[in-house]
Design a protein around this motif. Structure first.
Motif, PDB file in Angstrom:
ATOM      1  N   LEU A   1       0.830  -1.211   0.000  1.00 15.29           N
ATOM      2  CA  LEU A   1       0.000   0.000   0.000  1.00 15.29           C
ATOM      3  C   LEU A   1       0.862   1.257   0.000  1.00 15.29           C
ATOM      4  O   LEU A   1       1.841   1.334   0.748  1.00 15.29           O
ATOM      5  CB  LEU A   1      -0.828   0.043   1.283  1.00 15.29           C
ATOM      6  N   LYS A   2       0.451   2.236  -0.797  1.00 12.39           N
ATOM      7  CA  LYS A   2       1.150   3.523  -0.720  1.00 12.39           C
ATOM      8  C   LYS A   2       0.732   4.201   0.586  1.00 12.39           C
ATOM      9  O   LYS A   2      -0.398   4.024   1.049  1.00 12.39           O
ATOM     10  CB  LYS A   2       0.760   4.405  -1.901  1.00 12.39           C
ATOM     11  N   GLU A   3       1.642   4.997   1.126  1.00  8.98           N
ATOM     12  CA  GLU A   3       1.383   5.616   2.428  1.00  8.98           C
ATOM     13  C   GLU A   3       0.115   6.489   2.420  1.00  8.98           C
ATOM     14  O   GLU A   3      -0.669   6.456   3.372  1.00  8.98           O
ATOM     15  CB  GLU A   3       2.600   6.438   2.861  1.00  8.98           C
ATOM     16  N   LYS A   4      -0.060   7.245   1.342  1.00 11.55           N
ATOM     17  CA  LYS A   4      -1.240   8.128   1.226  1.00 11.55           C
ATOM     18  C   LYS A   4      -2.538   7.333   1.343  1.00 11.55           C
ATOM     19  O   LYS A   4      -3.492   7.754   1.977  1.00 11.55           O
ATOM     20  CB  LYS A   4      -1.282   8.726  -0.197  1.00 11.55           C
ATOM     21  N   ILE A   5      -2.549   6.170   0.664  1.00 10.53           N
ATOM     22  CA  ILE A   5      -3.764   5.336   0.671  1.00 10.53           C
ATOM     23  C   ILE A   5      -3.940   4.723   2.052  1.00 10.53           C
ATOM     24  O   ILE A   5      -5.043   4.675   2.596  1.00 10.53           O
ATOM     25  CB  ILE A   5      -3.655   4.212  -0.387  1.00 10.53           C
ATOM     26  N   GLN A   6      -2.823   4.255   2.599  1.00  6.61           N
ATOM     27  CA  GLN A   6      -2.880   3.660   3.942  1.00  6.61           C
ATOM     28  C   GLN A   6      -3.427   4.675   4.950  1.00  6.61           C
ATOM     29  O   GLN A   6      -4.270   4.340   5.793  1.00  6.61           O
ATOM     30  CB  GLN A   6      -1.468   3.210   4.345  1.00  6.61           C
ATOM     31  N   ARG A  18      -2.696  -6.144   2.298  1.00  9.04           N
ATOM     32  CA  ARG A  18      -1.874  -5.428   1.319  1.00  9.04           C
ATOM     33  C   ARG A  18      -0.495  -5.083   1.878  1.00  9.04           C
ATOM     34  O   ARG A  18       0.249  -4.296   1.293  1.00  9.04           O
ATOM     35  CB  ARG A  18      -2.589  -4.137   0.890  1.00  9.04           C
ATOM     36  N   GLY A  24       0.164  -3.488   4.627  1.00  2.00           N
ATOM     37  CA  GLY A  24       0.209  -2.189   5.306  1.00  2.00           C
ATOM     38  C   GLY A  24       0.167  -2.320   6.819  1.00  2.00           C
ATOM     39  O   GLY A  24       0.236  -3.419   7.366  1.00  2.00           O
ATOM     40  N   GLU A  80      -3.872   7.195  -7.835  1.00  2.59           N
ATOM     41  CA  GLU A  80      -2.604   6.532  -7.489  1.00  2.59           C
ATOM     42  C   GLU A  80      -2.460   5.171  -8.192  1.00  2.59           C
ATOM     43  O   GLU A  80      -1.534   4.413  -7.906  1.00  2.59           O
ATOM     44  CB  GLU A  80      -2.527   6.326  -5.968  1.00  2.59           C
ATOM     45  N   LYS A  81      -3.419   4.854  -9.052  1.00  4.57           N
ATOM     46  CA  LYS A  81      -3.429   3.579  -9.790  1.00  4.57           C
ATOM     47  C   LYS A  81      -3.388   2.362  -8.862  1.00  4.57           C
ATOM     48  O   LYS A  81      -2.773   1.342  -9.157  1.00  4.57           O
ATOM     49  CB  LYS A  81      -2.292   3.515 -10.812  1.00  4.57           C
ATOM     50  N   ASP A  82      -4.042   2.502  -7.705  1.00  8.28           N
ATOM     51  CA  ASP A  82      -4.161   1.376  -6.772  1.00  8.28           C
ATOM     52  C   ASP A  82      -5.488   0.670  -7.098  1.00  8.28           C
ATOM     53  O   ASP A  82      -6.522   0.921  -6.469  1.00  8.28           O
ATOM     54  CB  ASP A  82      -4.134   1.886  -5.322  1.00  8.28           C
ATOM     55  N   THR A  92      -7.292  -1.370  -4.247  1.00  8.55           N
ATOM     56  CA  THR A  92      -8.073  -0.599  -3.270  1.00  8.55           C
ATOM     57  C   THR A  92      -9.343  -0.056  -3.914  1.00  8.55           C
ATOM     58  O   THR A  92     -10.421  -0.073  -3.294  1.00  8.55           O
ATOM     59  CB  THR A  92      -7.221   0.537  -2.657  1.00  8.55           C
TER      60      THR A  92
END
Ligand code: FEO
Length: 162
Positions: A2-7, A64, A66, A111-113, A116
């Motif tokens: 997981l990217k930090e922003k999404i987390q 993920r 995180g 963020e192309k996640d 999520t």
């Protein structure tokens, strides 16, 4: 991963779901104190659903790779003037939650996640149901207005929620 922003956004959403549980449990307690057992039961079930929502997000973060970070939950109000007052607040609250979910979907897409974004589709659909449910109750309560007999019957109906 997981990217930090999404987390961060998902961790904040866990907090919002748990606050929702707290809010509805507090509404349940207020109804119970006033002997409105039907609405008390309805709100207690809703509180249980909100805990499940928080757990879903919790699980997604872990799956993920995180880290779940639980934050303090604000204290909810403790008293509402009427059924209508409480359900109007519940409806407004659900609209706020919908907005919050939509913003995380936007972020996940930016963020192309895809995982999520896909995971959150369940919440997008669930919010349609939650808003529909609460707004329908608000409309019925507006029709009932101050008729005690009708309110007594509607309260019992609320208590039969599956
Ligand atoms: Fe989990 Fe009622 O939104």
């Amino acid at each position: 991963m997981l990217k930090e922003k999404i987390q961060d956004a998902l961790n904040l959403q866990i907090n919002k779901e748990l606050f929702s549980a707290y809010l509805y449990q507090s509404m349940s307690a207020d109804f119970a104190a006033k002997n409105f057992d039907g609405a008390a039961g309805w709100m207690a079930k809703q509180a249980g659903e909100e805990v499940e929502h928080a757990q879903r997000i919790y699980k997604h973060i872990i799956e993920r790779g995180g880290k779940v970070v639980l934050k303090a939950i604000d204290a909810p109000k403790t008293s509402w003037k009427s059924h209508l007052d409480a359900f109007e607040e519940a409806y407004a609250h659900e609209q706020m939650v919908t907005d919050s979910i939509n913003k995380i979907v936007d972020l996940a897409q930016a963020e192309k996640d895809h995982a999520t974004a896909s995971f959150l589709q369940w919440f997008v659909d669930e919010q349609v149901e939650e808003e529909d449910q609460t707004s329908a109750i608000v409309e019925k309560l507006k029709m009932i207005k101050d008729a005690p007999g009708a309110l007594f019957m509607f309260d019992a109906h609320l208590g039969r929620r599956e």
